[in-house]
Design an enzyme around this catalytic site. Structure first.
Site, PDB file in Angstrom:
ATOM      1  N   TRP A 188      42.043  41.215  36.767  1.00  0.00           N
ATOM      2  CA  TRP A 188      41.807  39.865  37.281  1.00  0.00           C
ATOM      3  C   TRP A 188      41.674  38.929  36.084  1.00  0.00           C
ATOM      4  O   TRP A 188      40.969  39.249  35.112  1.00  0.00           O
ATOM      5  CB  TRP A 188      40.524  39.779  38.115  1.00  0.00           C
ATOM      6  N   GLU A 229      44.622  41.332  40.985  1.00  0.00           N
ATOM      7  CA  GLU A 229      43.710  40.635  41.914  1.00  0.00           C
ATOM      8  C   GLU A 229      43.978  39.138  41.951  1.00  0.00           C
ATOM      9  O   GLU A 229      43.937  38.458  40.935  1.00  0.00           O
ATOM     10  CB  GLU A 229      42.255  40.887  41.476  1.00  0.00           C
ATOM     11  N   LYS A 231      43.319  35.111  43.484  1.00  0.00           N
ATOM     12  CA  LYS A 231      42.172  34.250  43.756  1.00  0.00           C
ATOM     13  C   LYS A 231      42.645  32.880  44.210  1.00  0.00           C
ATOM     14  O   LYS A 231      43.765  32.470  43.918  1.00  0.00           O
ATOM     15  CB  LYS A 231      41.311  34.138  42.484  1.00  0.00           C
ATOM     16  N   ASP A 262      40.134  40.412  47.316  1.00  0.00           N
ATOM     17  CA  ASP A 262      38.690  40.183  47.210  1.00  0.00           C
ATOM     18  C   ASP A 262      38.307  39.310  48.399  1.00  0.00           C
ATOM     19  O   ASP A 262      38.902  38.243  48.618  1.00  0.00           O
ATOM     20  CB  ASP A 262      38.392  39.484  45.873  1.00  0.00           C
ATOM     21  N   HIS A 265      37.864  35.568  47.960  1.00  0.00           N
ATOM     22  CA  HIS A 265      38.906  34.812  47.259  1.00  0.00           C
ATOM     23  C   HIS A 265      39.873  34.064  48.159  1.00  0.00           C
ATOM     24  O   HIS A 265      41.004  33.789  47.775  1.00  0.00           O
ATOM     25  CB  HIS A 265      39.703  35.747  46.345  1.00  0.00           C
ATOM     26  N   HIS A 289      38.028  44.304  47.057  1.00  0.00           N
ATOM     27  CA  HIS A 289      36.777  43.908  46.418  1.00  0.00           C
ATOM     28  C   HIS A 289      35.943  43.319  47.544  1.00  0.00           C
ATOM     29  O   HIS A 289      36.174  42.174  47.941  1.00  0.00           O
ATOM     30  CB  HIS A 289      37.018  42.857  45.340  1.00  0.00           C
ATOM     31  N   ASP A 297      33.189  31.285  46.585  1.00  0.00           N
ATOM     32  CA  ASP A 297      33.240  32.667  46.104  1.00  0.00           C
ATOM     33  C   ASP A 297      31.942  32.999  45.374  1.00  0.00           C
ATOM     34  O   ASP A 297      31.907  33.213  44.166  1.00  0.00           O
ATOM     35  CB  ASP A 297      34.453  32.798  45.165  1.00  0.00           C
ATOM     36  N   ASP A 299      29.816  35.497  45.655  1.00  0.00           N
ATOM     37  CA  ASP A 299      29.492  36.903  45.364  1.00  0.00           C
ATOM     38  C   ASP A 299      28.094  37.304  45.803  1.00  0.00           C
ATOM     39  O   ASP A 299      27.378  38.005  45.105  1.00  0.00           O
ATOM     40  CB  ASP A 299      29.714  37.200  43.867  1.00  0.00           C
ATOM     41  N   ASP A 329      32.253  44.028  45.065  1.00  0.00           N
ATOM     42  CA  ASP A 329      32.233  43.012  44.008  1.00  0.00           C
ATOM     43  C   ASP A 329      31.252  41.906  44.394  1.00  0.00           C
ATOM     44  O   ASP A 329      31.635  40.917  44.999  1.00  0.00           O
ATOM     45  CB  ASP A 329      33.646  42.447  43.791  1.00  0.00           C
TER      46      ASP A 329
HETATM   47  C1  RNT Z   1      36.329  37.183  39.978  1.00  0.00           C
HETATM   48  C2  RNT Z   1      36.874  38.456  40.502  1.00  0.00           C
HETATM   49  C3  RNT Z   1      36.597  39.652  39.658  1.00  0.00           C
HETATM   50  C4  RNT Z   1      35.193  39.721  39.117  1.00  0.00           C
HETATM   51  C5  RNT Z   1      34.840  41.043  38.495  1.00  0.00           C
HETATM   52  C6  RNT Z   1      33.647  40.977  37.643  1.00  0.00           C
HETATM   53  O1  RNT Z   1      36.468  36.138  40.861  1.00  0.00           O
HETATM   54  O2  RNT Z   1      36.398  38.669  41.800  1.00  0.00           O
HETATM   55  O3  RNT Z   1      36.930  40.791  40.369  1.00  0.00           O
HETATM   56  O4  RNT Z   1      34.235  39.409  40.079  1.00  0.00           O
HETATM   57  O5  RNT Z   1      35.935  41.545  37.844  1.00  0.00           O
HETATM   58 ZN    ZN Z   2      36.872  40.592  42.674  1.00  0.00          ZN
END
Ligand code: RNT
Ligand code: ZN
Length: 426
Positions: A188, A229, A231, A262, A265, A289, A297, A299, A329
């Site tokens: 990513w 990955e 986003k 993810d 994302h 993820h 986003d 997390d 994630d």
């Molecule tokens: C960031 C991505 C990525 C990170 C990790 C730490 O937006 O989601 O995967 O969160 O690699």
């Molecule tokens: Zn991620």
């Protein structure tokens, strides 16, 4: 009645109820015990890493918020914290490591990392019966400050990150070889622009070229599985992200890599559960993820939300368990970090269990007959089936605490270990 007896009795009643619906709860637990979740190391130290440099989490378009005491200061502490979390999570799982968690005696830059810098992690994973997954770290580095890495117009910077990608694939392959299970190695990058760019095309063309260079060497798929990955936007890349969903979907199909989806994302009303059967029509395997975005986003720690249940249902209904690699994630620095791992991972497993206990045959029969009334009726009745009794029994059988009892262990570990940690300058 003893607690154990109560759990057994409740399970027996649940087992019979599921049997009435044609669902075998014993075999659901059996399948569940073979389904690994990849635990992300970065929840334990707020995505910090242990490189010998002063760079914090920066230039990355991601952010850990909160100041809860006790984060891991060293790789040994992070491993100890992970062991504690794993002891409270039923099943056998995997470790998902980032390149910035390398353990080198001296400072080694990211383009010079080697498998030996991860030897302690590999030994630890082996000792704990864990497979490993890996990630290139394309952020929190001086060469990521411009906001562009693999798509940089600066050839020196672009080349540096290509080299990082290449060494990461070698490290991932070594992990896979050593542990006898393919290492999903995910890339990513934070590349993008805060404000409206004029050239959206150039960076994407350079990114494609960089990925081609990184993936040029064919690797044994028994050791390494490449993933990319996508986003939608990040902090500081609100107007443009080079590696968008369309970009990587195209790249993954063309180059037969895995696509990493993810759950944080995408647009807030867009769901990854609905994407799985689409992308798996064209791709062999994907990586997830699993995260929880709150408005953005962010997390947040994964919870047993409707969407998490839907995601698990799609994986199980589609027969995709072999083709979907489930990674987590999230990173919350505002609560106990070991608890964060335990909560999020147990929720992911619970969602899978609920999916495995679904009377899907009955639902399909109604759907195939065009009986949407029965389908809706059954879907709603399913919501109150006694999966909790199966979950408790599963935890007991896997020798991990049942229900909220795990929190006592975390509290004790906090008192004896994490709360005693002190930090320079604080
Ligand atoms: C960031 C991505 C990525 C990170 C990790 C730490 O937006 O989601 O995967 O969160 O690699
Ligand atoms: Zn991620």
């Amino acid at each position: 009645m003893t607690r154990t007896k109560r759990i057994e009795n409740a399970y027996e009643a649940a087992r019979q109820r599921y049997a009435e619906l044609g669902v075998d709860a014993d075999s659901a637990m059996e399948t569940l015990s073979k389904t690994a979740i990849s635990l992300h190391c970065w929840q334990g130290d707020d995505v910090g890493g242990f490189e010998k440099s002063e760079e914090g989490l920066s230039g990355g378009g991601i952010m850990a918020t909160g100041a809860y005491p006790g984060k891991a200061r060293t790789a040994d502490e992070l491993r100890a914290d992970l062991e504690k979390a794993l002891s409270l999570i039923p099943g056998s799982h995997r470790l998902n490591l980032h390149a910035m968690y390398a353990e080198a005696k001296e400072k080694v830059d990211r383009n010079e990392l080697e498998p030996e810098h991860f030897a302690a992690w590999i030994d630890w994973a082996r000792a704990n019966g864990l497979g490993m997954d890996f990630n290139g770290t394309f952020f929190s580095h001086p060469k990521a400050q411009s906001g562009f890495t693999l798509s940089s117009a600066d050839e020196g910077i672009r080349r540096f990150w290509v080299e990082h990608g290449i060494v990461c694939r070698k490290i991932g392959a070594a992990m896979g070889r050593e542990l006898g299970t393919p290492c999903v190695t995910n890339m990513w990058i934070p590349d993008g622009s805060k404000d409206i760019p004029v050239d959206r095309k150039g960076p994407r063309q350079r990114l494609r070229k960089s990925l081609d260079e990184m993936f040029a060497e064919k690797m044994d798929r028994n050791c390494l599985l490449d993933a990319v990955e996508s986003k939608l936007f990040g902090i500081g890349s609100e107007c443009y992200v080079v590696g968008s969903h369309e970009f990587y979907l195209g790249y993954a199909i063309e180059n037969k890599t895995l696509l990493c989806l993810d759950t944080g994302h995408f647009h807030p009303t867009e769901v990854v559960s609905d994407k799985i059967s689409s992308v798996l029509t064209f791709l062999d395997e994907i990586l997830l993820h699993v995260s929880r975005g709150v408005r953005w986003d962010s997390d947040h720690v994964v919870i047993l939300s409707d969407e998490l249940k839907e995601l698990a249902a799609e994986i199980v209904r589609g027969g995709y368990l072999e083709r979907v690699h489930i990674g987590l994630d999230f990173f919350d620095a505002s609560i106990n970090r070991v608890a964060a791992w335990v909560i999020g991972t147990r929720c992911m497993i619970k969602a899978l269990l609920i999916a495995m206990l679904e009377p899907t045959q009955n639902l399909r029969r109604a759907e195939d007959a065009g009986d949407c009334t029965a389908r809706l009726a059954m879907l709603e009745e399913n919501k109150t089936l006694p999966f909790g009794a199966v979950w408790d029994y599963y935890c007991a059988r896997q020798d991990v605490p049942v229900a909220e009892n795990w929190l006592r262990d975390v509290r004790q570990y906090e008192t004896e270990v994490t709360s005693l940690r002190t930090y320079a300058g604080k």
